[in-house]
Each structure stands twice: as structure tokens, then as C-alpha cells.
Design an enzyme around this catalytic site. Structure first.
Site, short mmCIF file in Angstrom:
data_model
loop_
_atom_site.label_atom_id
_atom_site.label_comp_id
_atom_site.label_asym_id
_atom_site.label_seq_id
_atom_site.Cartn_x
_atom_site.Cartn_y
_atom_site.Cartn_z
N ASN A 87 7.30 26.01 11.34
CA ASN A 87 8.51 25.48 10.36
C ASN A 87 8.78 26.71 9.84
O ASN A 87 7.93 27.67 9.13
CB ASN A 87 7.67 24.27 9.19
CG ASN A 87 7.39 23.21 10.25
OD1 ASN A 87 8.09 22.91 11.23
ND2 ASN A 87 6.20 22.70 9.73
N GLY A 93 11.44 22.94 7.45
CA GLY A 93 10.28 21.84 6.62
C GLY A 93 8.89 22.82 6.37
O GLY A 93 7.97 22.18 6.21
N GLN A 94 9.46 24.15 6.21
CA GLN A 94 8.22 24.82 5.63
C GLN A 94 7.72 24.36 4.39
O GLN A 94 8.53 24.59 3.30
CB GLN A 94 8.72 26.44 5.78
CG GLN A 94 7.69 27.45 5.49
CD GLN A 94 7.99 28.71 5.75
OE1 GLN A 94 9.17 29.04 6.02
NE2 GLN A 94 6.84 29.78 5.57
N HIS A 100 2.62 30.62 9.42
CA HIS A 100 1.57 29.83 10.08
C HIS A 100 1.83 29.31 11.30
O HIS A 100 3.10 28.53 11.40
CB HIS A 100 0.97 28.94 9.02
CG HIS A 100 1.62 27.96 8.49
ND1 HIS A 100 2.31 28.48 7.22
CD2 HIS A 100 2.05 26.85 8.70
CE1 HIS A 100 3.29 27.42 7.01
NE2 HIS A 100 3.21 26.42 7.63
N LEU A 101 1.18 29.21 12.33
CA LEU A 101 1.33 28.39 13.39
C LEU A 101 0.64 27.32 13.63
O LEU A 101 -0.65 27.25 13.58
CB LEU A 101 0.96 29.40 14.68
CG LEU A 101 1.15 28.81 16.07
CD1 LEU A 101 2.73 28.64 16.47
CD2 LEU A 101 0.11 29.61 17.16
#
Ligand code: AMP
Ligand code: ZN
Length: 114
Positions: A87, A93-94, A100-101
Site C-alpha cells: 500500500n 491505504g498506507q 512494508h510488503l
């Protein structure tokens, strides 16, 4: 980056359910899982988002994805399949601004995403 939540997980100043780590990345289970497997893989280095990636980070991104594959194998979802999600920014939507994955699996994933 003392105020960054994920930097604190890297530094072990806040706890997390660690799944994998090496010299470049740390992986831990998501605190609010959206699937039977929901693990986050993050670079040890603070990178805000994929939008901030530099040319010198290309190798790091590949390493992040290979670590995601290792986690999929470890979690037993390689054969059934899984989804990587990154994201990015507000519309993406972060909510945590350290790259990060998401490694999601253990159930069928819908498309299109919400
Ligand atoms: P995103 O919305 O893509 O930025 O994802 C952030 C993710 O971090 C969400 O899925 C959260 O549930 C997860 N999260 C937030 N705080 C923690 C924490 N302390 N430990 C593990 N996962 C977390
Ligand atoms: Zn950070």
C-alpha cells in the site's frame, strides 16, 4: 527515525511476532491479520514508501520479495498461492509510513481489491 513504529520493531524496542530476519529485512506477523497468513516484511533501513525508493534501493526491493517468498514457504502457502501487497500513500491505504510488503495467504483473495 525514533518515532517510526516499524523502526522500533527493528530496534526491538517494541515487541512483534518475528517470523524471519536477515541483514536487510525483518518480518513479523501483522497485529490485525486479514487472512490466515498475514506477515509484513520490512527493510531494516527506514524507507517511507515505495514512492521514495531510490535507484540504489532496487536490490533491497528484490531482497524484500525473496524474503516474502521464504515466508510463504515457511507458512506453507507456496502451493496454494498468496498475494504480495504494498500500500502506498493515501489512496493506496498506507497507514504506517515505513515501507512494508504484506504477505497474505491461506484463503482465496478477491479481485479487484477493496
Ligand atoms: P498499511 O495499512 O499497508 O500501512 O499496513 C500497516 C499494517 O501494519 C496494518 O496491516 C496493521 O495491522 C499493521 N500493524 C500496525 N501496528 C503493528 C504492530 N505493532 N505489529 C504488527 N503489525 C502492525
Ligand atoms: Zn521506520
Amino acid at each position: 527515525m525514533n518515532e517510526c513504529l516499524f523502526c522500533k520493531i527493528v530496534a526491538r524496542t517494541i515487541p512483534a511476532a518475528l517470523v524471519y530476519e536477515d541483514d536487510l529485512v525483518v518480518a513479523f506477523d501483522d497485529i490485525n491479520p486479514q487472512a490466515p497468513t498475514h506477515t509484513l516484511v520490512i527493510p531494516r533501513k527506514h524507507v517511507v514508501s515505495i514512492a521514495e525508493l531510490q535507484e540504489l534501493d532496487v536490490g533491497l526491493l528484490g531482497h524484500l520479495m525473496l524474503a516474502g517468498n521464504k515466508i510463504a514457504k515457511f507458512k506453507g502457502i507456496t502451493d496454494t498461492g498468496y498475494r504480495f501487497v504494498v500500500n502506498t500513500g493515501a489512496h493506496g491505504g498506507q497507514s504506517v509510513f515505513h515501507l512494508h510488503l504484506h504477505v497474505l495467504g491461506g484463503r482465496h483473495m478477491a479481485w479487484p481489491p477493496g
